[in-house]
Design a protein around this motif. Structure first.
Motif, PDB file in Angstrom:
ATOM      1  N   ALA A  42      -4.392  14.460  -3.103  1.00  0.00           N
ATOM      2  CA  ALA A  42      -3.327  13.493  -2.845  1.00  0.00           C
ATOM      3  C   ALA A  42      -2.755  13.686  -1.445  1.00  0.00           C
ATOM      4  CB  ALA A  42      -2.223  13.627  -3.896  1.00  0.00           C
ATOM      5  N   LYS A  43      -2.617  14.939  -1.017  1.00  0.00           N
ATOM      6  CA  LYS A  43      -2.122  15.207   0.329  1.00  0.00           C
ATOM      7  C   LYS A  43      -3.113  14.699   1.377  1.00  0.00           C
ATOM      8  CE  LYS A  43      -0.003  19.496  -1.324  1.00  0.00           C
ATOM      9  NZ  LYS A  43      -0.084  20.973  -1.247  1.00  0.00           N
ATOM     10  N   VAL A  44      -4.400  14.901   1.123  1.00  0.00           N
ATOM     11  CA  VAL A  44      -5.423  14.416   2.053  1.00  0.00           C
ATOM     12  C   VAL A  44      -5.356  12.900   2.169  1.00  0.00           C
ATOM     13  CG1 VAL A  44      -7.901  14.183   2.432  1.00  0.00           C
ATOM     14  CG2 VAL A  44      -6.956  16.374   1.682  1.00  0.00           C
ATOM     15  N   GLU A  45      -5.278  12.206   1.019  1.00  0.00           N
ATOM     16  CA  GLU A  45      -5.232  10.752   1.012  1.00  0.00           C
ATOM     17  C   GLU A  45      -3.996  10.230   1.731  1.00  0.00           C
ATOM     18  OE1 GLU A  45      -7.603   8.300  -1.124  1.00  0.00           O
ATOM     19  OE2 GLU A  45      -8.438   9.822   0.194  1.00  0.00           O
ATOM     20  N   ALA A  46      -2.880  10.916   1.567  1.00  0.00           N
ATOM     21  CA  ALA A  46      -1.622  10.463   2.177  1.00  0.00           C
ATOM     22  C   ALA A  46      -1.476  10.931   3.616  1.00  0.00           C
ATOM     23  CB  ALA A  46      -0.441  10.960   1.349  1.00  0.00           C
ATOM     24  N   GLY A  47      -2.435  11.725   4.130  1.00  0.00           N
ATOM     25  CA  GLY A  47      -2.344  12.220   5.492  1.00  0.00           C
ATOM     26  C   GLY A  47      -1.223  13.211   5.703  1.00  0.00           C
ATOM     27  N   ARG A  48      -0.911  13.996   4.672  1.00  0.00           N
ATOM     28  CA  ARG A  48       0.213  14.934   4.764  1.00  0.00           C
ATOM     29  C   ARG A  48      -0.281  16.381   4.819  1.00  0.00           C
ATOM     30  NH1 ARG A  48       2.966  11.616   0.605  1.00  0.00           N
ATOM     31  NH2 ARG A  48       2.291  13.131  -0.919  1.00  0.00           N
ATOM     32  N   LEU A  49      -1.461  16.589   5.399  1.00  0.00           N
ATOM     33  CA  LEU A  49      -1.967  17.946   5.547  1.00  0.00           C
ATOM     34  C   LEU A  49      -1.407  18.552   6.829  1.00  0.00           C
ATOM     35  CD1 LEU A  49      -5.713  17.840   4.472  1.00  0.00           C
ATOM     36  CD2 LEU A  49      -3.889  19.168   3.452  1.00  0.00           C
ATOM     37  N   ASP A  50      -0.356  19.302   6.716  1.00  0.00           N
ATOM     38  CA  ASP A  50       0.254  19.939   7.871  1.00  0.00           C
ATOM     39  C   ASP A  50      -0.232  21.380   7.990  1.00  0.00           C
ATOM     40  OD1 ASP A  50       1.732  17.653   8.452  1.00  0.00           O
ATOM     41  OD2 ASP A  50       3.288  18.232   7.028  1.00  0.00           O
ATOM     42  N   LEU A  51      -0.511  21.810   9.218  1.00  0.00           N
ATOM     43  CA  LEU A  51      -0.988  23.164   9.458  1.00  0.00           C
ATOM     44  C   LEU A  51       0.158  24.059   9.926  1.00  0.00           C
ATOM     45  CD1 LEU A  51      -4.346  22.458  11.333  1.00  0.00           C
ATOM     46  CD2 LEU A  51      -3.973  22.779   8.882  1.00  0.00           C
ATOM     47  N   THR A  52       0.132  25.286   9.478  1.00  0.00           N
ATOM     48  CA  THR A  52       1.080  26.303   9.926  1.00  0.00           C
ATOM     49  C   THR A  52       0.286  27.403  10.616  1.00  0.00           C
ATOM     50  OG1 THR A  52       2.549  25.799   8.071  1.00  0.00           O
ATOM     51  CG2 THR A  52       2.913  27.869   9.235  1.00  0.00           C
ATOM     52  N   LEU A  53       0.291  27.391  11.947  1.00  0.00           N
ATOM     53  CA  LEU A  53      -0.517  28.333  12.717  1.00  0.00           C
ATOM     54  C   LEU A  53       0.249  29.638  12.913  1.00  0.00           C
ATOM     55  CD1 LEU A  53      -2.004  25.955  15.447  1.00  0.00           C
ATOM     56  CD2 LEU A  53      -3.001  26.630  13.262  1.00  0.00           C
ATOM     57  N   THR A  54      -0.393  30.717  12.533  1.00  0.00           N
ATOM     58  CA  THR A  54       0.175  32.057  12.731  1.00  0.00           C
ATOM     59  C   THR A  54      -0.930  32.983  13.226  1.00  0.00           C
ATOM     60  OG1 THR A  54      -0.281  32.619  10.417  1.00  0.00           O
ATOM     61  CG2 THR A  54       1.919  31.769  10.931  1.00  0.00           C
ATOM     62  N   PRO A  55      -0.576  34.053  13.923  1.00  0.00           N
ATOM     63  CA  PRO A  55      -1.610  35.013  14.355  1.00  0.00           C
ATOM     64  C   PRO A  55      -2.268  35.678  13.149  1.00  0.00           C
ATOM     65  CG  PRO A  55       0.424  35.303  15.591  1.00  0.00           C
ATOM     66  CD  PRO A  55       0.748  34.383  14.455  1.00  0.00           C
ATOM     67  N   ALA A  56      -3.582  35.695  13.130  1.00  0.00           N
ATOM     68  CA  ALA A  56      -4.309  36.299  12.008  1.00  0.00           C
ATOM     69  C   ALA A  56      -5.622  36.867  12.517  1.00  0.00           C
ATOM     70  CB  ALA A  56      -4.565  35.269  10.914  1.00  0.00           C
TER      71      ALA A  56
ATOM     72  N   ALA B 177       0.834  -1.212   0.000  1.00  0.00           N
ATOM     73  CA  ALA B 177       0.000   0.000   0.000  1.00  0.00           C
ATOM     74  C   ALA B 177       0.862   1.252   0.000  1.00  0.00           C
ATOM     75  CB  ALA B 177      -0.934  -0.018   1.213  1.00  0.00           C
ATOM     76  N   GLN B 178       1.937   1.219   0.795  1.00  0.00           N
ATOM     77  CA  GLN B 178       2.832   2.378   0.814  1.00  0.00           C
ATOM     78  C   GLN B 178       3.503   2.571  -0.531  1.00  0.00           C
ATOM     79  OE1 GLN B 178       5.361   1.401   4.119  1.00  0.00           O
ATOM     80  NE2 GLN B 178       4.031   2.400   5.625  1.00  0.00           N
ATOM     81  N   ALA B 179       3.887   1.431  -1.154  1.00  0.00           N
ATOM     82  CA  ALA B 179       4.496   1.545  -2.474  1.00  0.00           C
ATOM     83  C   ALA B 179       3.497   2.085  -3.491  1.00  0.00           C
ATOM     84  CB  ALA B 179       5.019   0.174  -2.926  1.00  0.00           C
ATOM     85  N   ALA B 180       2.244   1.602  -3.384  1.00  0.00           N
ATOM     86  CA  ALA B 180       1.220   2.108  -4.306  1.00  0.00           C
ATOM     87  C   ALA B 180       0.943   3.589  -4.059  1.00  0.00           C
ATOM     88  CB  ALA B 180      -0.068   1.296  -4.137  1.00  0.00           C
ATOM     89  N   SER B 181       0.904   3.972  -2.758  1.00  0.00           N
ATOM     90  CA  SER B 181       0.695   5.379  -2.441  1.00  0.00           C
ATOM     91  C   SER B 181       1.844   6.229  -2.954  1.00  0.00           C
ATOM     92  CB  SER B 181       0.539   5.547  -0.924  1.00  0.00           C
ATOM     93  OG  SER B 181       0.395   6.909  -0.583  1.00  0.00           O
ATOM     94  N   GLN B 182       3.074   5.703  -2.786  1.00  0.00           N
ATOM     95  CA  GLN B 182       4.225   6.447  -3.277  1.00  0.00           C
ATOM     96  C   GLN B 182       4.190   6.550  -4.793  1.00  0.00           C
ATOM     97  OE1 GLN B 182       6.532   8.067  -1.448  1.00  0.00           O
ATOM     98  NE2 GLN B 182       7.246   8.869  -3.403  1.00  0.00           N
ATOM     99  N   ALA B 183       3.793   5.435  -5.448  1.00  0.00           N
ATOM    100  CA  ALA B 183       3.696   5.472  -6.912  1.00  0.00           C
ATOM    101  C   ALA B 183       2.644   6.483  -7.358  1.00  0.00           C
ATOM    102  CB  ALA B 183       3.353   4.077  -7.442  1.00  0.00           C
TER     103      ALA B 183
END
Length: 696
Positions: free
Chosen positions: A377-391, A310-316
């Motif tokens: 693709a980022k959502v599927e791979a779980g790579r959604l990283d947040l960058t919190l800043t004052p806004a 699965a990881q190989a398929a995800s990477q592919a």
């Protein structure tokens, strides 16, 4: 004998080793029983050959069973004749024993008695059913033999039947266990250890039953040791060996007088029944545990292999998306860039300007689709990283509305913004947010609202409170609305209200799925309220921590540069070089171009550049290698700002650029505003405004 579950005598069929082993076991059991019968003048002991034959007919296939029948029939005749039995009696006994054992095996299969003894229940079932069938068969065989000699049919059957039943009850489960390779799993006994344990049992049984039968309890130790170390197969060998040694030992101690020997023999047999039961129950329980552990290990191995696949398929998939997005973004860069440049021509006719605007819209639409696919693709791979800043929530909302406002104006729709506070809430109070991601969600909701609205307009409402940091965004339109039965599908990937939506309005159906993933990642919720024909209300709720906006440090005013910034543009694609040079020249830069990383490395050493815009994928020396090479040069050349100008936009790709030494990143297709802003930001870090004398 009948056909049961496919082919009669269905067995493992694993070559000729098993039939040969069973024939040898039959010969040994028959010889042992005949020896006891001859040596003791027919004192009833135990008859084991029939148990081996029943087991063979149960586990061998048809051809192997036929070979076994012929071989054991010949052995039976030969051994009986060697001890002096009459030929007529021998032939009748051989035929009757074969019929009895084959018939018993067929009945056991027909009654679905398990051929694999793997737990106490199956052990008990085999012993009870096989013993009952053997008792019936032994009575009938003895009756036929008695009738052939002119005696009464049911006279004297007790001893004959007891010997047969004892043999089957003890030996049949032993043979079934020894022929089951699954009992080897989890038990690994070295040959030397097995031989030593077997010799210990032989010696102990001989000494105990010859000298002092009251010490027979000592045999439990090696039997239980065999159960723990070797499992059911080891117990089968140990208990059978102990019983085989015990009977001659008892006869040696008591003599062959039936009145003296019969009691000790029964006592020895009873002890071995108890030893048999205790040892086998323990061994079968351990064997089951070992099989479960082996199964768990196999499943863990299979799970690891599946995870690796699965990881190989995800990477592919990620590699494919990265490659295809790069290949799409590269020509899009030229399409959108040159369309923007041509649109600035004041002599362009209105019709050509309209056509050029259509080209730009199509290009931007394609760029949005590629962006959606990458985000998905980022959502599927779980790579959604947040960058919190004052806004500031209200400032962020106004920013999103300002971006979408021209589209609303082009359609003649109103676009209103309403900000309210409840309780301790404050719409202007800075909070910790991923400003980029939240703006992306709001823009998606606003774009959808405008897309599906042809009259009226869109109202965007921000409510802060009642507690600090609690936010609710609402996007309310007067569009076509959404039927209740399809609202649940809206936030699923590739989903739209119906198939006609994509044809009438376009879109991939990924926007709301990505928005939901982003909002959930922020710890919030997103939903919709709508009725068909009455517009829609999309809402987002978030709970953010209050924050403080950083105060810009006061410093001297930057002097106006005395000359144009010199920029080295590195790209292997001629159209990209031409477009980049045109955009940078319009921004007031002096531009020099290079075709690949090697030329860029030579150029920075011979020229005097304030900034390098570096493509990543180039033949020969690529952008990453060229950047590392520049950073390895002596200062001040090594400190020159380097900005990636690439269609690689995935987080890991941008991270590779920064790891190579690049300072920033501009994505293709290039937006003029982004390029100019990034260049200005990079030039703030270099003293390009110094005089030529100072540089010298």
């Amino acid at each position: 004998m009948g056909v049961q579950r496919g082919t009669a005598f269905q067995g493992s069929g694993q070559g000729s080793a098993k039939p040969v082993a069973l024939i040898c076991a039959y010969a040994a059991g028959l010889a042992y029983s005949l020896f006891l019968a001859g040596a003791t003048h027919n004192i009833p002991t135990i008859w084991t050959a029939n148990a081996v034959a029943i087991a063979a007919f149960m586990v061998l296939n048809r051809r192997e069973a036929l070979s076994f029948m012929v071989a054991t029939g010949v052995l039976h005749i030969v051994l009986e004749l060697l001890i002096g039995a009459p030929l007529r009696f021998v032939l009748i006994v051989t035929v009757l024993d074969t019929i009895q054992t084959a018939g018993t095996a067929a009945l056991l299969r027909w009654m679905r008695v398990p051929t694999r003894v793997r737990d106490p229940r199956s052990l008990f079932l085999v012993i009870v059913v096989a013993s009952a069938l053997t008792a019936i068969g032994a009575i009938l065989v003895h009756g036929v033999l008695a009738a052939s000699r002119g005696a009464a049919f049911f006279k004297g059957w007790e001893d004959w039947t007891t010997s047969n039943v004892l043999g089957v009850a003890v030996i049949l489960p032993v043979i079934l266990i020894l022929t089951d390779h699954r009992h080897r799993e989890g038990f690994h006994v070295r040959p030397l250890e097995a031989a030593a344990t077997l010799l210990l049992v032989i010696g102990a049984s001989s000494w105990v039953f010859v000298n002092d039968a009251s010490l027979q309890v000592l045999l439990f130790a090696p039997a239980l040791l065999a159960a723990f170390r070797g499992g059911p197969r080891a117990v089968a060998v140990i208990v059978t060996t102990s019983l085989a040694v015990a009977i001659p030992a008892v006869l040696h101690r008591t003599g062959i007088d039936i009145k003296v020997a019969l009691g000790p023999l029964r006592h020895a047999l009873l002890f071995h029944v108890v030893l048999y039961a205790v040892s086998f129950v323990a061994a079968l329980a351990l064997s089951r545990q070992a099989r479960l552990q082996a199964l768990l290990l196999r499943r863990q191995s299979a799970a690891r292999a599946a995870q690796a696949r699965a990881q190989a398929a995800s990477q592919a998939k990620s590699d494919f998306l990265a490659t295809i997005s790069h290949e799409i973004r590269t020509p899009l860069n030229s399409i959108l860039g040159f369309a923007s440049l041509v649109a600035d021509d004041p002599q362009l006719s209105p019709e050509n300007r309209r056509r050029l605007d259509l080209v730009g819209r199509a290009g931007r639409s394609l760029a949005e689709i590629v962006g959606d696919l990458l985000d998905f693709a980022k959502v599927e791979a779980g790579r959604l990283d947040l960058t919190l800043t004052p806004a500031s929530p209200s400032a962020l909302l106004r920013d999103a509305v300002a971006i979408i406002a021209p589209e609303a104006a082009a359609k003649g729709l109103y676009l209103r913004t309403v900000c309210t506070a409840e309780g301790e809430g404050d719409v202007d109070q800075p909070v910790s947010l991923d400003e980029t991601r939240l703006r992306q969600v709001l823009l998606n909701l606003l774009a959808n609202a405008l897309k599906f609205t042809s009259e009226g307009g869109v109202t965007v409402r921000l409510t802060a409170g009642p507690t600090p940091g609690l936010l609710r965004f609402e996007v309310i339109d007067t569009g076509i609305g959404i039927a209740p039965e399809v609202q649940a599908r809206l936030f699923q990937r590739f989903s739209q209200a119906d198939s006609s939506i994509s044809r009438s309005y376009g879109g991939t159906g990924l926007g709301l799925a990505i928005s939901k993933a982003l909002v959930n990642r922020m710890g919030g919720e997103i939903g919709v309220e709508s009725q068909l024909g009455h517009g829609a209300r999309f809402w987002i709720t978030l709970a953010a921590e209050p924050a403080t906006l950083p105060v810009a440090p006061e410093g001297p005013t930057t002097a106006t540069p005395e000359r144009a910034a010199r920029v080295l543009l590195v790209d292997d694609h001629p159209m990209n070089r031409e477009l980049g040079k045109a955009l940078l020249t319009l921004a007031g830069c002096e531009v020099v171009t290079a075709d690949d990383g090697r030329q860029a490395l030579d150029a920075v050493q011979s020229g005097d550049f304030d900034l390098v815009l570096m493509d990543v994928h180039m033949p020969g020396m690529d952008g990453l290698a060229a950047t590392r090479a520049i950073r390895a040069l002596p200062t001040p050349i090594a400190a020159i700002p380097i900005v990636a100008l690439s269609a690689d936009v995935l987080p890991e790709q941008i991270a590779r650029c920064r790891a190579a030494g690049m300072d920033d990143h501009v994505a293709k297709p290039i937006r003029r505003e982004d390029l100019i802003a990034t260049v200005a930001r990079a030039l703030e870090t270099t003293p390009y405004a110094r005089s030529d004398a100072a540089r010298a």
